[in-house]
Enzyme design. Structure first.
Site, mmCIF file in Angstrom:
data_model
loop_
_atom_site.group_PDB
_atom_site.id
_atom_site.type_symbol
_atom_site.label_atom_id
_atom_site.label_comp_id
_atom_site.label_asym_id
_atom_site.label_seq_id
_atom_site.Cartn_x
_atom_site.Cartn_y
_atom_site.Cartn_z
ATOM 1 N N ASP A 1 15.068 -54.411 13.447
ATOM 2 C CA ASP A 1 14.979 -55.674 12.695
ATOM 3 C C ASP A 1 15.653 -55.619 11.318
ATOM 4 O OD1 ASP A 1 13.557 -56.577 14.844
ATOM 5 O OD2 ASP A 1 11.647 -56.791 13.805
ATOM 6 N N GLU B 1 13.347 -64.561 17.423
ATOM 7 C CA GLU B 1 12.041 -64.822 18.068
ATOM 8 C C GLU B 1 10.996 -65.340 17.074
ATOM 9 O OE1 GLU B 1 10.443 -61.051 19.442
ATOM 10 O OE2 GLU B 1 10.705 -60.173 17.467
HETATM 11 O O1 F6P Z 1 9.486 -54.352 15.329
HETATM 12 C C1 F6P Z 1 10.643 -54.483 16.035
HETATM 13 C C2 F6P Z 1 10.522 -55.423 17.169
HETATM 14 O O2 F6P Z 1 11.707 -55.249 17.809
HETATM 15 C C3 F6P Z 1 10.266 -56.909 16.800
HETATM 16 O O3 F6P Z 1 11.427 -57.633 16.546
HETATM 17 C C4 F6P Z 1 9.563 -57.406 18.035
HETATM 18 O O4 F6P Z 1 8.756 -58.520 17.745
HETATM 19 C C5 F6P Z 1 8.756 -56.249 18.434
HETATM 20 O O5 F6P Z 1 9.475 -55.097 18.055
HETATM 21 C C6 F6P Z 1 8.419 -56.244 19.912
HETATM 22 O O6 F6P Z 1 8.042 -54.987 20.299
HETATM 23 P P1 F6P Z 1 6.991 -54.600 21.439
HETATM 24 O O7 F6P Z 1 7.333 -55.364 22.638
HETATM 25 O O8 F6P Z 1 7.175 -53.142 21.567
HETATM 26 O O9 F6P Z 1 5.645 -54.940 20.920
#
Ligand code: F6P
Length: 344
Positions: free
Chosen positions: A128, A223
């Site tokens: 991110d 997102e």
């Molecule tokens: O923190 C990084 C990230 O890629 C965010 O952009 C995303 O919301 C999250 O991880 C999703 O990760 P997971 O599916 O592992 O919870």
């Protein structure tokens, strides 16, 4: 000679193995340290699950995605006697310093443990790119390249079918991936968490393009982007993880429906999801992760605890962990304005 622990926490990220390899290679060969790898982030420290890392068992991992140590979103501050168990586990293993490789959550824990007297050094990791006190985190460059490749591919099919393509990318609190990949891929609209957006405004851009003779449009959405109409993120699940985050996802599909309904143009959504985090790191991320790993083992060897290694311009510096985790680094307004020149 010291005993140095290392863990990788939070969402995985291309380049983690390059950090581990660098820490081990310099730690063992140059300093004569023993390196202990903890399994699955903070969970491994809590439960004292570990493996000895050597130049031999960390060779051949530079180009590999993921992390050979595993990762988790375990938060010791949310576990029964968590801090006590972390301290006991590190004492039992006679760990002189623990290198924590992670983003705001993992390094937030490291910072709090530092104030409790635990010897820690941080390495900034997140696709991110939203961690403060460093210009870039490793993993971001790879994620942007993956998204850019996807947008390039969506361009040709959008053109063939005269469609609007909505591409949902990661970015919970900050729209760095959306902004970089949107600029690189020629996005006609880029929606980021930092700027709540008006759906009608997005539709206006698209209508304007079509009136000017364009037959397709690409909308890149992070997102965590927030529509003004609901002023809330779109979550795929209500429940939160141990750091209080909901699982995001669905803004792309929501936009697909709204854009098609309001403009009449056929619209499709693509959610890139975890593809952005998987697979081999770019050369840039391998080099950055290697430099961070070397700087982290140097920092630990200097007994310089409570620090995070960071990229400042072209140089690797040491900054205080608390500076890194205090506030998130959001998208530079100037960069976003550059992207906006190409909207609509
Ligand atoms: O923190 C990084 C990230 O890629 C965010 O952009 C995303 O919301 C999250 O991880 C999703 O990760 P997971 O599916 O592992 O919870």
């Amino acid at each position: 000679m010291a005993r140095i622990g290392i863990l990788t926490g939070g969402g995985d990220c291309p380049g983690l193995n390059a950090v581990i390899r660098a820490v081990v290679r310099k730690g063992v060969n140059r300093y004569g340290h023993a390196i202990v790898g903890y399994r699955d982030g903070w969970r491994g420290v809590l439960n004292n699950q570990r493996m000895n890392l050597t130049p031999d068992n960390t060779s051949g991992i530079l180009h590999r995605g993921g992390t050979i140590l595993g990762s988790s979103r375990t938060n010791p501050f949310k576990e029964e006697r968590g801090v006590e168990r972390v301290k006991a586990s590190l004492t039992e293993e006679r760990i002189d310093c623990l290198i924590a490789v992670g983003g705001e959550d993992t390094l937030g824990v490291a910072d709090k443990l530092h104030s409790e007297g635990v010897h820690v050094v941080g390495v900034p990791k997140t696709i991110d790119n939203d961690l403060s006190a460093t210009d870039f985190t490793f993993g971001f460059n790879t994620a942007v390249q993956i998204c850019t490749d996807a947008i390039d591919r969506l361009h040709s099919t959008a053109e063939s079918h005269n469609r609007v393509m909505v591409v949902e990318v990661m970015g919970r609190h900050a729209g760095w991936i959306a902004t970089y990949a949107g600029i690189a891929g020629g996005g006609d609209s880029i929606l980021v968490p930092e700027r709540p957006f008006d759906i009608e405004g997005v539709c206006e851009h698209i209508r304007h393009r079509h009136q000017a003779g364009r037959t397709f449009s690409i909308v890149v959405v992070a997102e965590g982007a927030v529509p003004l109409e609901t002023s809330d993120v779109v979550a795929s699940e209500e429940s939160t993880d141990s750091f209080g985050h909901v699982r995001l996802g669905g803004i792309g599909v929501m936009l697909e429906k709204e854009i098609e309904k309001r403009t009449g143009y056929e619209t499709r959504a693509t959610i890139l999801g975890h593809i952005q985090r998987g697979g081999t790191p770019t050369a840039f991320d391998r080099v950055l992760a290697t430099r961070f790993g070397i700087a982290a083992i140097d920092c630990a060897s200097d007994d310089d605890y409570g620090k995070m290694v960071s990229l400042r311009g072209a140089d690797i510096k040491r900054v205080s962990l608390s500076d890194a985790v205090g506030t998130l680094k959001t998208v530079d307004p100037g960069l976003y304005e550059t992207a906006q020149v190409f909207f609509g």
